[in-house]
Design a protein around this motif. Structure first.
Motif, PDB file in Angstrom:
ATOM      1  N   HIS A 183      -6.032   2.848   0.595  1.00  0.00           N
ATOM      2  CA  HIS A 183      -4.939   1.893   0.252  1.00  0.00           C
ATOM      3  C   HIS A 183      -4.341   1.027   1.562  1.00  0.00           C
ATOM      4  O   HIS A 183      -4.441  -0.161   1.971  1.00  0.00           O
ATOM      5  CB  HIS A 183      -3.960   2.231  -0.755  1.00  0.00           C
ATOM      6  CG  HIS A 183      -4.445   2.509  -1.914  1.00  0.00           C
ATOM      7  ND1 HIS A 183      -3.496   3.511  -2.800  1.00  0.00           N
ATOM      8  CD2 HIS A 183      -5.859   2.493  -2.556  1.00  0.00           C
ATOM      9  CE1 HIS A 183      -4.467   3.758  -3.858  1.00  0.00           C
ATOM     10  NE2 HIS A 183      -5.702   3.237  -3.628  1.00  0.00           N
ATOM     11  N   THR A 184      -4.148   2.197   2.616  1.00  0.00           N
ATOM     12  CA  THR A 184      -3.411   1.699   3.845  1.00  0.00           C
ATOM     13  C   THR A 184      -4.286   1.234   4.506  1.00  0.00           C
ATOM     14  O   THR A 184      -4.061   0.083   5.297  1.00  0.00           O
ATOM     15  CB  THR A 184      -2.907   2.963   4.419  1.00  0.00           C
ATOM     16  OG1 THR A 184      -1.883   3.742   3.524  1.00  0.00           O
ATOM     17  CG2 THR A 184      -2.106   2.926   5.880  1.00  0.00           C
ATOM     18  N   HIS A 244      -4.762   7.077  -1.213  1.00  0.00           N
ATOM     19  CA  HIS A 244      -3.785   6.212  -0.540  1.00  0.00           C
ATOM     20  C   HIS A 244      -4.024   5.809   1.070  1.00  0.00           C
ATOM     21  O   HIS A 244      -3.651   5.108   1.685  1.00  0.00           O
ATOM     22  CB  HIS A 244      -2.363   6.999  -0.592  1.00  0.00           C
ATOM     23  CG  HIS A 244      -1.617   7.070  -1.959  1.00  0.00           C
ATOM     24  ND1 HIS A 244      -0.468   7.497  -2.142  1.00  0.00           N
ATOM     25  CD2 HIS A 244      -2.449   6.849  -2.946  1.00  0.00           C
ATOM     26  CE1 HIS A 244      -0.352   7.428  -3.291  1.00  0.00           C
ATOM     27  NE2 HIS A 244      -1.458   7.071  -4.057  1.00  0.00           N
ATOM     28  N   ALA A 271       0.924  -1.215   0.047  1.00  0.00           N
ATOM     29  CA  ALA A 271       0.101  -0.050   0.053  1.00  0.00           C
ATOM     30  C   ALA A 271       0.862   1.292   0.169  1.00  0.00           C
ATOM     31  O   ALA A 271       1.892   1.194   0.607  1.00  0.00           O
ATOM     32  CB  ALA A 271      -1.015  -0.085   1.206  1.00  0.00           C
ATOM     33  N   ALA A 274      -0.929  -5.253  -5.598  1.00  0.00           N
ATOM     34  CA  ALA A 274      -1.343  -4.045  -5.086  1.00  0.00           C
ATOM     35  C   ALA A 274      -2.905  -3.671  -5.614  1.00  0.00           C
ATOM     36  O   ALA A 274      -3.165  -4.170  -6.452  1.00  0.00           O
ATOM     37  CB  ALA A 274      -0.395  -2.913  -5.529  1.00  0.00           C
ATOM     38  N   LEU A 275      -3.423  -2.922  -4.700  1.00  0.00           N
ATOM     39  CA  LEU A 275      -5.009  -2.613  -5.029  1.00  0.00           C
ATOM     40  C   LEU A 275      -4.799  -0.974  -5.131  1.00  0.00           C
ATOM     41  O   LEU A 275      -4.058  -0.128  -4.287  1.00  0.00           O
ATOM     42  CB  LEU A 275      -5.757  -2.892  -4.075  1.00  0.00           C
ATOM     43  CG  LEU A 275      -6.509  -4.243  -4.239  1.00  0.00           C
ATOM     44  CD1 LEU A 275      -7.270  -4.632  -3.100  1.00  0.00           C
ATOM     45  CD2 LEU A 275      -7.253  -4.583  -5.419  1.00  0.00           C
ATOM     46  N   HIS A 276      -5.775  -0.451  -5.948  1.00  0.00           N
ATOM     47  CA  HIS A 276      -5.895   0.913  -5.966  1.00  0.00           C
ATOM     48  C   HIS A 276      -7.170   1.346  -6.257  1.00  0.00           C
ATOM     49  O   HIS A 276      -7.956   0.828  -6.972  1.00  0.00           O
ATOM     50  CB  HIS A 276      -5.041   1.522  -7.117  1.00  0.00           C
ATOM     51  CG  HIS A 276      -4.773   2.976  -7.156  1.00  0.00           C
ATOM     52  ND1 HIS A 276      -5.869   4.108  -7.043  1.00  0.00           N
ATOM     53  CD2 HIS A 276      -3.905   3.887  -7.196  1.00  0.00           C
ATOM     54  CE1 HIS A 276      -5.315   5.223  -6.929  1.00  0.00           C
ATOM     55  NE2 HIS A 276      -4.175   4.990  -7.222  1.00  0.00           N
ATOM     56  N   TYR A 314      -1.589  -5.747 -10.308  1.00  0.00           N
ATOM     57  CA  TYR A 314      -1.952  -4.609 -10.071  1.00  0.00           C
ATOM     58  C   TYR A 314      -3.562  -4.354 -10.222  1.00  0.00           C
ATOM     59  O   TYR A 314      -3.724  -4.905 -11.569  1.00  0.00           O
ATOM     60  CB  TYR A 314      -1.390  -3.348 -10.564  1.00  0.00           C
ATOM     61  CG  TYR A 314      -1.552  -2.037 -10.100  1.00  0.00           C
ATOM     62  CD1 TYR A 314      -0.893  -1.405  -8.953  1.00  0.00           C
ATOM     63  CD2 TYR A 314      -2.442  -1.205 -10.999  1.00  0.00           C
ATOM     64  CE1 TYR A 314      -1.089  -0.103  -8.601  1.00  0.00           C
ATOM     65  CE2 TYR A 314      -2.747   0.199 -10.578  1.00  0.00           C
ATOM     66  CZ  TYR A 314      -2.184   0.587  -9.462  1.00  0.00           C
ATOM     67  OH  TYR A 314      -2.286   1.916  -9.004  1.00  0.00           O
ATOM     68  N   GLY A 371     -11.626  -4.902  -0.768  1.00  0.00           N
ATOM     69  CA  GLY A 371     -10.416  -4.913  -0.673  1.00  0.00           C
ATOM     70  C   GLY A 371      -9.701  -5.887   0.162  1.00  0.00           C
ATOM     71  O   GLY A 371      -8.759  -6.380   0.147  1.00  0.00           O
TER      72      GLY A 371
END
Length: 382
Positions: A99-100, A96, A68, A156-158, A339, A370
């Motif tokens: 994401h965190t 972000h 993240a 990773a996820l966005h 990704y 997520g």
């Protein structure tokens, strides 16, 4: 989610949203992440002042990376919410904070699974700084010895407001573009317009550089490839009645193909040299290395789809990539990567604003997909 509550997701995300920090300045953000990991009883490493890596043990010797990014953007938030950014001119406008939050939730879930001996893979949870600036991923990889682990893959996820809540989207191959920035500085010679023949016109050189740069994707590259050479800022001249002495322009290169990127850079150098000869101006090109393209591994797409479906999300196989930059691409130097995007669009609530806008907003309920997705990725290893 079995061990993480929605209230925890809200608490994490809203604290982070309230206290955003710019790239390479995420000291309080990192401190908060580390405090939450300590509350969970998890040890961590700090290879950079604002980078945090936590290890969750499973069976065997192989590892996966769940990453993240943690930094915010220099944008003044316009949302009317009670957790609006406390830092004027700084906002989590790229998500972000979300994401965190998702990775913190996944860490808590995976810790419980680890204690019950239900993980067949080891986890490196990477909270990475400075994605929005100079490529914090590249710096982290150069500073931390990831080679001490047998890394199988990285994920990773966005968040993405182009997709509705409950959707997770990905694709094989390019999903985000290579991103390189450049400056062109042009120096001519000033003269009064009445004796313009004694001057050297920087405007003439600037126009030539601009027009020839724009022709590169059309005439120098495979027309089936998507490439952009974009100049978004230009300033030339001093006053209306003198020959322009100084010119400056700034732009970006976007491509999915690294061979195309080298062709573009070579042509730009030749164009600047040629314009310098033809106009007698000094034409100085400054190319700044940015992010490589994010190239998703074919062998991980089925795992991504199955994890999305097990998390109760709808999986979308994307047809087209984005011409946006993302430094997760550097993790491909360690292992195959995947990704993916997680949808946050909610028309009923008016949450439709794009990334990097002052009105980006989401429901924390959308982040549950997520968290579960990241957990299902880990559980997919047998």
């Amino acid at each position: 989610m079995q061990n993480t509550t929605l209230e925890e997701l809200k608490r994490w995300r809203r604290h982070l949203h309230l206290n955003p920090e710019l790239s390479n300045q995420e000291f309080e953000t990192a401190k908060y992440i580390r405090k939450e990991l300590e509350i969970m009883g998890l040890e961590y490493e700090t290879p950079l002042p604002t980078a945090t890596i936590a290890k969750i043990s499973g069976r065997g010797d192989k590892y996966i990376i769940l990453r993240a990014d943690i930094d915010a953007l220099p944008i003044d938030e316009q949302n009317d919410i009670d957790f609006k950014s406390n830092n004027k001119g700084v906002m989590h406008a790229c998500g972000h904070d979300a994401h965190t939050t998702m990775l913190l939730g996944a860490v808590k879930e995976l810790l419980a699974l680890s204690k019950d001996d239900m993980l067949n893979i080891n986890i490196l949870a990477v909270f990475q700084p400075s994605e929005e600036s100079f490529g914090g991923a590249n710096l982290l990889i150069s500073e931390y010895d990831f080679n001490k682990y047998d890394i199988d893959s990285a994920y990773a996820l966005h968040i993405n407001p182009d997709f509705d809540e409950g959707n997770i989207a990905s694709r094989v191959g390019p999903i985000m573009a290579s991103c390189n920035e450049f400056d062109v500085n042009i120096k001519g010679k000033s003269a009064h317009v009445g004796i313009r023949e004694t001057g050297i016109n920087a405007l003439n050189a600037s126009v030539q550089v601009y027009s020839q740069f724009q022709a590169i994707p059309t005439y120098d590259l495979d027309c089936k490839h998507t490439n952009i050479v974009h100049i978004g800022y230009m300033k030339v001249g001093e006053v209306m009645n003198s020959v322009p002495e100084n010119g400056h322009m700034e732009g970006t290169i976007r491509t999915y193909n690294m061979d195309d990127r080298e062709i573009i850079k070579d042509r730009m150098k030749k164009i600047c040299k040629g314009v310098s000869i033809s106009t007698e101006c000094i034409v100085d090109l400054v190319l700044r290395e940015g992010y490589p393209a994010v190239l998703n591994s074919e062998k991980l797409i089925e795992r991504s789809q199955q994890a999305a479906e097990k998390s109760a999300a709808n999986f979308i196989l994307m047809e087209e990539p984005y011409l946006l930059g993302e430094d997760f691409s550097f993790f491909s130097s360690l292992a195959p990567i995947n990704y993916s995007f997680i949808g946050i669009r909610n028309k009923n609530l008016g949450y439709t604003s794009g990334l990097h806008t002052p009105t980006l907003m989401l429901r924390e309920e959308a982040l549950i997909y997520g968290v579960d997705y990241l957990v299902e990725i880990a559980l997919s290893y047998e």
